[in-house]
Scaffold this active site. Structure first.
Site, PDB file in Angstrom:
ATOM      1  N   TYR A  99       0.743  -1.299   0.091  1.00 39.73           N
ATOM      2  CA  TYR A  99       0.072  -0.054  -0.176  1.00 39.73           C
ATOM      3  C   TYR A  99       0.985   1.275   0.239  1.00 39.73           C
ATOM      4  O   TYR A  99       1.673   1.642   1.101  1.00 39.73           O
ATOM      5  CB  TYR A  99      -0.833   0.047   1.171  1.00 39.73           C
ATOM      6  CG  TYR A  99      -1.845   1.192   1.181  1.00 39.73           C
ATOM      7  CD1 TYR A  99      -2.643   1.735   0.245  1.00 39.73           C
ATOM      8  CD2 TYR A  99      -1.855   1.808   2.311  1.00 39.73           C
ATOM      9  CE1 TYR A  99      -3.399   2.695   0.359  1.00 39.73           C
ATOM     10  CE2 TYR A  99      -2.786   3.114   2.433  1.00 39.73           C
ATOM     11  CZ  TYR A  99      -3.636   3.310   1.359  1.00 39.73           C
ATOM     12  OH  TYR A  99      -4.203   4.708   1.354  1.00 39.73           O
ATOM     13  N   ASP A 172      -0.064  -6.906   7.196  1.00 39.85           N
ATOM     14  CA  ASP A 172      -1.101  -6.142   6.739  1.00 39.85           C
ATOM     15  C   ASP A 172      -1.969  -7.291   5.727  1.00 39.85           C
ATOM     16  O   ASP A 172      -1.278  -7.630   4.834  1.00 39.85           O
ATOM     17  CB  ASP A 172      -0.876  -4.959   5.867  1.00 39.85           C
ATOM     18  CG  ASP A 172      -1.886  -4.238   5.402  1.00 39.85           C
ATOM     19  OD1 ASP A 172      -3.011  -4.783   5.304  1.00 39.85           O
ATOM     20  OD2 ASP A 172      -1.958  -3.025   4.830  1.00 39.85           O
TER      21      ASP A 172
HETATM   22  N1  PLP Z   1      -3.536  -1.327   3.720  1.00 42.06           N
HETATM   23  C1  PLP Z   1      -4.136  -1.683   2.446  1.00 42.06           C
HETATM   24  C2  PLP Z   1      -3.704  -3.075   1.947  1.00 42.06           C
HETATM   25  C3  PLP Z   1      -4.923  -0.960   1.970  1.00 42.06           C
HETATM   26  O1  PLP Z   1      -5.243  -1.102   0.693  1.00 42.06           O
HETATM   27  C4  PLP Z   1      -5.112   0.265   2.654  1.00 42.06           C
HETATM   28  C5  PLP Z   1      -6.294   1.359   1.861  1.00 42.06           C
HETATM   29  O2  PLP Z   1      -6.353   1.382   0.758  1.00 42.06           O
HETATM   30  C6  PLP Z   1      -4.590   0.658   3.830  1.00 42.06           C
HETATM   31  C7  PLP Z   1      -3.865  -0.124   4.584  1.00 42.06           C
HETATM   32  C8  PLP Z   1      -5.035   2.023   4.577  1.00 42.06           C
HETATM   33  O3  PLP Z   1      -6.382   1.643   5.062  1.00 42.06           O
HETATM   34  P1  PLP Z   1      -7.203   2.997   5.548  1.00 42.06           P
HETATM   35  O4  PLP Z   1      -7.864   3.620   4.194  1.00 42.06           O
HETATM   36  O5  PLP Z   1      -8.530   2.259   6.009  1.00 42.06           O
HETATM   37  O6  PLP Z   1      -6.405   4.107   6.151  1.00 42.06           O
END
Ligand code: PLP
Length: 374
Positions: A99, A172
């Site tokens: 991300y 993640d």
């Molecule tokens: N991790 C991944 C794999 C994501 O796709 C995202 C958001 O697109 C996030 C973390 C961040 O999450 P948030 O948008 O809820 O802050």
């Protein structure tokens, strides 16, 4: 209870006061003390509220950990964990593929606070082993499957390498969801979710979650940081998240089946390369087959011959797929990540990311086919 049962019943949540089968939303920010000046339960909502507390128990149970904390976003969860664990002089390994907002934040945070950072493709275990600095590396952050090319990291092997160097591992697992992978069973110390995606499931709530393998000092520091800063989840959002999680298994099993079917059908089209962990052609397919249960996830990417202009032309021709960021909702989304991430990104310019929802698979394929090969 099996995971689909505890998700569907939200841990058999029957309201004690009324028998309601849907738990109430607790809006109070503060709680009265009794005649002996004792609290009956929570004291103040920034620390504890029964509605997000319920969500935390369900997420902890789904991931098989002794505790979970929910946050106001996935980024709030991720940055809380990293800030609580790392101090100046520590070394962190972050995902080179993953991300992109987290990657950008890691670069800024580490540069500013004197934390040493290496960005590594953790699906490459040799690269991970080389980057680890025994006794100095504090944290390895893994995203698997990794956004937006869906590389798979062998979690058991990566955790063994990191632990041997004295580092903690956070995963993640947003794209895998607890339906497909439970990282704690592979040795991870922390699991993180952007609950905004599949856990919420309806593109209407921003939320994040962390689950721990142990109720240790690291976990206490993360909880303290949330207490101090207040990046907690409000009760309305917690209610929406709880409601979404009740259908998690039905939604994810279906959309993941459709994603697999689409990945195979898309191979029939000209000008297309498909990236999906379920395909035998995927570089880490064997690891995915071992590490993921009940399918390979609802995310795939395609690369269109002709580069960014050809990929953007495909998006323009689509009638059903919604061109929007994010993932994990009931509606299928498509995104040209290169446009969003900018020219410094490792994401290929010809790549389109697909988040598969709950529509009929024929409708989804027909729309892609008419846009790719009109
Ligand atoms: N991790 C991944 C794999 C994501 O796709 C995202 C958001 O697109 C996030 C973390 C961040 O999450 P948030 O948008 O809820 O802050």
């Amino acid at each position: 209870m099996r995971p689909e049962t505890l998700a569907a019943q939200a841990l058999h949540a029957i309201d004690e006061a009324t028998g309601a089968v849907v738990p109430p939303i607790h809006l109070a920010t503060t709680y009265a003390r009794d005649a002996s000046y004792e609290l009956r339960g929570p004291g103040y909502t920034r620390d504890e509220n029964p509605t997000p507390g319920h969500v935390e128990r369900v997420i902890a149970a789904l991931e098989g950990g002794p505790g979970a904390l929910v946050f106001s976003s996935g980024m709030a969860a991720a940055t809380a964990a990293i800030r609580a664990l790392c101090k100046p002089g520590d070394h962190v390994i972050g995902p080179r593929i993953g991300y992109f907002t987290l990657r950008g934040w890691l670069e800024r945070f580490c540069a500013r606070w004197g934390v040493l950072l290496d960005l590594v493709d953790t699906s490459d275990l040799a690269a991970l082993a080389t980057a680890l600095r025994p006794g100095v590396t504090r944290l390895v952050w893994i995203e698997s499957p990794a956004n937006p090319t869906w590389q798979i990291t062998d979690l058991t092997a990566a955790c063994a390498l990191a632990h041997a160097a004295g580092a903690r591992v956070a995963v993640d697992s947003t794209a895998a969801t607890p339906v497909h992978t439970r990282p704690l069973e592979h040795g991870a110390d922390l699991v993180m979710h952007s609950a905004t995606k599949f856990l919420g499931g309806h593109s209407d709530v921003l939320a994040g979650a962390l689950v721990t393998a142990r109720l240790d000092e690291d976990w206490a520091q993360i909880a303290l940081l949330r207490h101090d800063e207040g990046a907690c989840l409000g009760p309305f959002e917690a209610y929406l998240l709880l409601r979404g999680m009740r259908t998690l298994f039905a939604r994810v099993e279906r959309s993941s089946r459709t994603a697999f079917w689409l990945a195979e059908r898309l191979l029939e089209l000209p000008r297309v390369t498909v990236r999906y962990p379920g395909l035998a052609s995927h570089p880490q397919h064997a690891i995915a087959a071992r590490q993921m249960q009940r399918g390979y996830g609802s995310m795939l990417s395609i690369q269109i011959e002709g580069g960014a202009p050809a990929a953007l032309e495909v998006v323009r021709r689509l009638k059903l797929w919604v061109p929007a960021t994010s993932l994990g909702g009931v509606e299928s989304l498509i995104e040209h990540r290169f446009t969003v991430e900018g020219p410094t990104t490792p994401t290929p310019p010809d790549l389109l990311r697909l988040s598969v929802g709950l529509e009929h698979e024929d409708d989804l394929f027909d729309d892609l086919a008419q846009a790719i090969a009109p």
